[in-house]
Scaffold this active site. Structure first.
Site, PDB file in Angstrom:
ATOM      1  CG  ASP A 276      -2.029   1.018   1.153  1.00  0.00           C
ATOM      2  OD1 ASP A 276      -3.071   0.811   1.816  1.00  0.00           O
ATOM      3  OD2 ASP A 276      -1.868   2.010   0.410  1.00  0.00           O
ATOM      4  NE  ARG A 278      -4.503   3.125  -0.082  1.00  0.00           N
ATOM      5  CZ  ARG A 278      -5.618   2.496   0.286  1.00  0.00           C
ATOM      6  NH1 ARG A 278      -6.799   3.036   0.045  1.00  0.00           N
ATOM      7  NH2 ARG A 278      -5.560   1.344   0.920  1.00  0.00           N
TER       8      ARG A 278
END
Ligand SMILES: Nc1nc(O)c(N)c(N[C@@H]2O[C@H](COP(=O)(O)O)[C@@H](O)[C@H]2O)n1
Ligand SMILES: [Zn+2]
Length: 350
Positions: A276, A278
């Site tokens: 991930d 983000r």
């Protein structure tokens, strides 16, 4: 600097820059209806005059009172007035969050108070004036533009967005570091001290717009709209973080690997990405613009709760948003639960 922005009437374009614009300021002891009320009152030591100006119904009335008692203006006013005006503008544009971001968004234009009546604070109508108000505003703009949260995200423009769940306001932002565009959708109104129902929704073209059953994103987005419409107030921060930050085409590459047996984390990693990618720090800038400090966060993803708390947002409650589970995404959701920590009542183990 590029072509000037001329402002004067509070109701006209850029009217929020006017000292007559209806944005209250609090000096730590008293709340003033406008900058004009505060500025005119600082001219006097006489508490009765100060009280009359404080209670003046309009900024024009406050201005008139300042003129009416001209002979009682404090003797050092000429030396003090610039500092008073600077303090007033600092309070106005930092206590009323959106206009602080609007001010920063006026860069690189020159700001000019186009006033035929005033050639000190204004341009005198024909440019001969000192435009001191414009200069103080540009100085403040420069200060804010390098100060969090104003430097975390740039407000661009707002517009109405009629939807199946009601008319939302759409606010466009740009990340100054990456140029990535983000959107916030707001519904209803709130005070800064209220906790607001929000969704941090990471863009998923396939789920949000192409009706994909490979994930739960589209169902979650619809549920977020429904919940906010039912609550009467709320916001969706629609973040351009496609593919958990790897982008659409890499997500399709990841899907291709998943079609051959990899899970959603293994596929990211096989492509050379972390599970991930983000980041959420710019959300502090968007929430500041929206005057949101306390949130009830619609998410199953604990990383989003942690990320907002780390940037100083008070997540008072996590609201589960388990939607759209189906035979095509059950493995994906199971892996999100087991490998990415999502809080899901998964219908079947991996
Ligand atoms: N990289 C990647 N692989 C997959 O298999 C996916 N389904 C996605 N989807 C992306 O995940 C985000 C939504 O997940 P959260 O519930 O917000 O954690 C969003 O960016 C989708 O595009 N990505
Ligand atoms: Zn999705």
């Amino acid at each position: 600097m590029e072509n000037p922005i001329l402002f004067y009437e509070p109701e006209a374009p850029y009217g929020y820059l006017s000292n007559f614009a209806r944005f209250p300021i609090n000096d730590g002891a008293v709340t003033w209806k406008t900058v004009e009320h505060f500025y005119q009152a600082q001219k006097f030591n006489n508490p009765n005059i100060v009280a009359q100006i404080h209670h003046a119904r309009t900024p024009a009335d406050a201005y008139a009172l300042g003129k009416q008692y001209d002979e009682q203006v404090r003797t050092d006013w000429h030396q003090r007035k610039e500092a008073v005006m600077r303090d007033a503008l600092q309070m106005k544009f930092t206590q009323n969050h959106a206009i602080g971001h609007w001010l920063v968004a006026t860069r690189p234009h020159t700001l000019t108070e186009h006033s035929f009546k005033d050639d000190y604070w204004g341009d005198g109508g024909d440019g001969h004036g000192k435009n001191r108000l414009g200069h103080l505003l540009m100085n403040l703009r420069q200060e804010l533009s390098i100060t969090p949260p104003y430097n975390l995200i740039h407000f661009i423009e707002s517009a109405n967005l009629p939807t199946d769940w009601g008319i939302f306001n759409m606010h466009g932002f740009e990340d100054p570091d990456t140029g990535v565009e983000h959107v916030a959708l707001t519904f209803g109104h709130w005070k800064e001290e209220e906790s607001v129902l929000i969704r941090l929704h990471s863009e998923c073209l396939t789920g949000d717009a192409l009706f994909s059953k490979r994930c739960d994103c589209g169902s979650q987005l619809r549920r977020a709209f429904q919940n906010i419409a039912q609550a009467g107030t709320g916001a969706i921060l629609y973040l351009r973080q496609e593919g958990r930050g790897i982008g659409l085409l890499n997500k399709i590459r990841a899907y291709h690997l998943q079609d051959q047996g990899a899970d959603t984390v293994e596929a990211n990693e096989a492509l050379g990405f972390a599970a991930d990618l983000r980041q959420y720090d710019f959300c502090r800038g968007i929430l500041h613009y929206l005057n949101i400090n306390k949130v009830k966060l619609m998410t199953n993803n604990p990383r989003k709760v942690k990320a907002l708390r780390e940037v100083g947002i008070n997540v008072v409650e996590r609201v589960a948003i388990q939607e759209g589970q189906n035979v095509f995404n059950e493995r994906y959701l199971s892996v999100k639960a087991t490998k990415l920590g999502h809080m899901l009542d998964v219908i079947s183990p991996v």
